[in-house]
Design a protein around this motif. Structure first.
Motif, PDB file in Angstrom:
ATOM      1  N   GLU A 161       0.832  -1.208   0.000  1.00 14.79           N
ATOM      2  CA  GLU A 161       0.000   0.000   0.000  1.00 14.79           C
ATOM      3  C   GLU A 161       0.865   1.256   0.000  1.00 14.79           C
ATOM      4  N   GLU A 162       1.912   1.256   0.804  1.00 18.15           N
ATOM      5  CA  GLU A 162       2.799   2.420   0.876  1.00 18.15           C
ATOM      6  C   GLU A 162       3.500   2.666  -0.451  1.00 18.15           C
ATOM      7  N   LEU A 163       4.016   1.603  -1.049  1.00 20.26           N
ATOM      8  CA  LEU A 163       4.740   1.746  -2.317  1.00 20.26           C
ATOM      9  C   LEU A 163       3.805   2.187  -3.438  1.00 20.26           C
ATOM     10  N   PHE A 164       2.598   1.644  -3.453  1.00 21.62           N
ATOM     11  CA  PHE A 164       1.674   2.000  -4.525  1.00 21.62           C
ATOM     12  C   PHE A 164       1.248   3.460  -4.414  1.00 21.62           C
ATOM     13  N   GLN A 165       0.978   3.913  -3.208  1.00 22.29           N
ATOM     14  CA  GLN A 165       0.616   5.321  -3.012  1.00 22.29           C
ATOM     15  C   GLN A 165       1.756   6.242  -3.424  1.00 22.29           C
ATOM     16  N   MET A 166       2.974   5.798  -3.211  1.00 25.33           N
ATOM     17  CA  MET A 166       4.147   6.589  -3.530  1.00 25.33           C
ATOM     18  C   MET A 166       4.380   6.701  -5.040  1.00 25.33           C
ATOM     19  N   CYS A 167       4.061   5.633  -5.767  1.00 28.95           N
ATOM     20  CA  CYS A 167       4.465   5.545  -7.179  1.00 28.95           C
ATOM     21  C   CYS A 167       3.333   5.627  -8.181  1.00 28.95           C
ATOM     22  N   THR A 168       2.089   5.541  -7.745  1.00 28.72           N
ATOM     23  CA  THR A 168       0.986   5.334  -8.679  1.00 28.72           C
ATOM     24  C   THR A 168       0.834   6.436  -9.710  1.00 28.72           C
ATOM     25  N   ASP A 169       1.211   7.669  -9.389  1.00 27.00           N
ATOM     26  CA  ASP A 169       1.019   8.781 -10.322  1.00 27.00           C
ATOM     27  C   ASP A 169       2.300   9.168 -11.062  1.00 27.00           C
ATOM     28  N   PHE A 170       3.359   8.364 -10.906  1.00 32.42           N
ATOM     29  CA  PHE A 170       4.651   8.743 -11.469  1.00 32.42           C
ATOM     30  C   PHE A 170       4.969   7.949 -12.731  1.00 32.42           C
ATOM     31  N   VAL A 171       5.655   8.602 -13.664  1.00 35.20           N
ATOM     32  CA  VAL A 171       6.238   7.921 -14.818  1.00 35.20           C
ATOM     33  C   VAL A 171       7.583   7.364 -14.385  1.00 35.20           C
ATOM     34  N   LEU A 172       7.812   6.086 -14.671  1.00 34.55           N
ATOM     35  CA  LEU A 172       9.051   5.415 -14.302  1.00 34.55           C
ATOM     36  C   LEU A 172       9.701   4.818 -15.552  1.00 34.55           C
ATOM     37  N   TYR A 173      10.934   4.360 -15.385  1.00 27.33           N
ATOM     38  CA  TYR A 173      11.688   3.816 -16.521  1.00 27.33           C
ATOM     39  C   TYR A 173      12.248   2.446 -16.138  1.00 27.33           C
ATOM     40  N   ALA A 174      11.933   1.457 -16.959  1.00 29.07           N
ATOM     41  CA  ALA A 174      12.342   0.083 -16.679  1.00 29.07           C
ATOM     42  C   ALA A 174      13.571  -0.285 -17.503  1.00 29.07           C
ATOM     43  N   HIS A 175      14.567  -0.859 -16.818  1.00 27.73           N
ATOM     44  CA  HIS A 175      15.802  -1.311 -17.457  1.00 27.73           C
ATOM     45  C   HIS A 175      15.970  -2.801 -17.136  1.00 27.73           C
TER      46      HIS A 175
END
Length: 260
Positions: A194-208
């Motif tokens: 829950e903590e991680l999802f709230q932190m990241c849900t609105d962000f654009v990220l980059y997968a390597h």
């Protein structure tokens, strides 16, 4: 016989037996997959495959545990898929659920599912006995299983139109590289998720893509395009949701690994 089936894409390795396989089986399947023969020619059947050296712009679709995530591609085909359903959803051909035995549908075939007013591409994972109905499906653009849905009136089923058959899955399940889950109890895992999802849900990220092993695809998930920028891998470590596990990796990831 098994080698010929794998070589021609007529069979797929069951990953739970990976440790007991002859050494050439993986390379035979990889060659068939890269050549897109047999089952590997069906774009919708398999999760999106990250490419070495590619930087994929993604968002988090779901979190299974602190190190296992589902990522969905951005700037790929999701907008086109949604636009197709917005324009043509009302004219999709329904699947007659009262007589599935006369329908040319099999496990692993892809269809369209309407759920809560939204259309999704889905793979059939299981039928009820004697094909009395569809039992389990997998939402291929979200890597989300839906089980025991037989007789659930929230689900409506339609044939997958040709225009959407050639578009590969827009999501994949990945692990955060160099990490091992450190949480034991279900409550601890749920709170971390829950903590991680709230932190990241609105962000654009980059997968390597860093490496693949028996656990699956292992990635760095960064907040900028550079592999040396901030990573979700580091955040998970700092919050003590996971512990560091060393693993052989390409030299270009040495700096990122050393920063963990």
């Amino acid at each position: 016989m098994a080698e010929e089936l794998l070589k021609n894409g007529l069979a797929e390795i069951n990953k739970q037996f990976l440790k007991n396989l002859p050494s050439n089986y993986i390379s035979l399947q990889n060659n068939a997959e890269n050549s897109e023969v047999g089952v590997w020619s069906i774009k919708t059947r398999h999760n999106y495959k990250l490419r070495k050296g590619a930087i994929e712009k993604v968002k988090l679709a779901s979190i299974w545990n602190p190190i296992k995530l589902t990522i969905q591609l951005l700037e790929k085909e999701m907008d086109n898929i949604k636009a197709y359903f917005d324009k043509n959803g009302a004219s999709l051909k329904p699947i007659p659920m009262n007589d599935l035995n006369n329908e040319d549908l099999c496990v692993n075939d892809c269809i369209v599912v309407k759920l809560n007013g939204m259309f999704y591409r889905a793979r059939i994972d299981a039928f009820e006995p004697q094909k009395h109905g569809i039992k389990d499906i997998f939402l291929i653009d979200f890597c989300e299983p839906k089980k025991d849905i037989f007789n659930n009136l929230k689900y409506e089923f339609f044939y997958l139109p040709d225009e959407l058959k050639s578009i590969e899955s827009q999501a994949c399940v990945v692990n955060l590289a160099f990490l091992q889950n450190a949480l034991k109890s279900e409550d601890e895992i749920n709170k971390a998720v829950e903590e991680l999802f709230q932190m990241c849900t609105d962000f654009v990220l980059y997968a390597h893509l860093v490496y693949e092993d028996e656990s699956g695809i292992n990635i760095l998930l960064t907040d900028q395009e550079s592999r040396d920028s901030g990573t979700l891998n580091s955040v998970v470590l700092q919050r003590q949701f996971a512990r560091f596990v060393d693993h052989e990796a390409p030299s270009e990831f040495e700096n990122a690994k050393n920063q963990l």
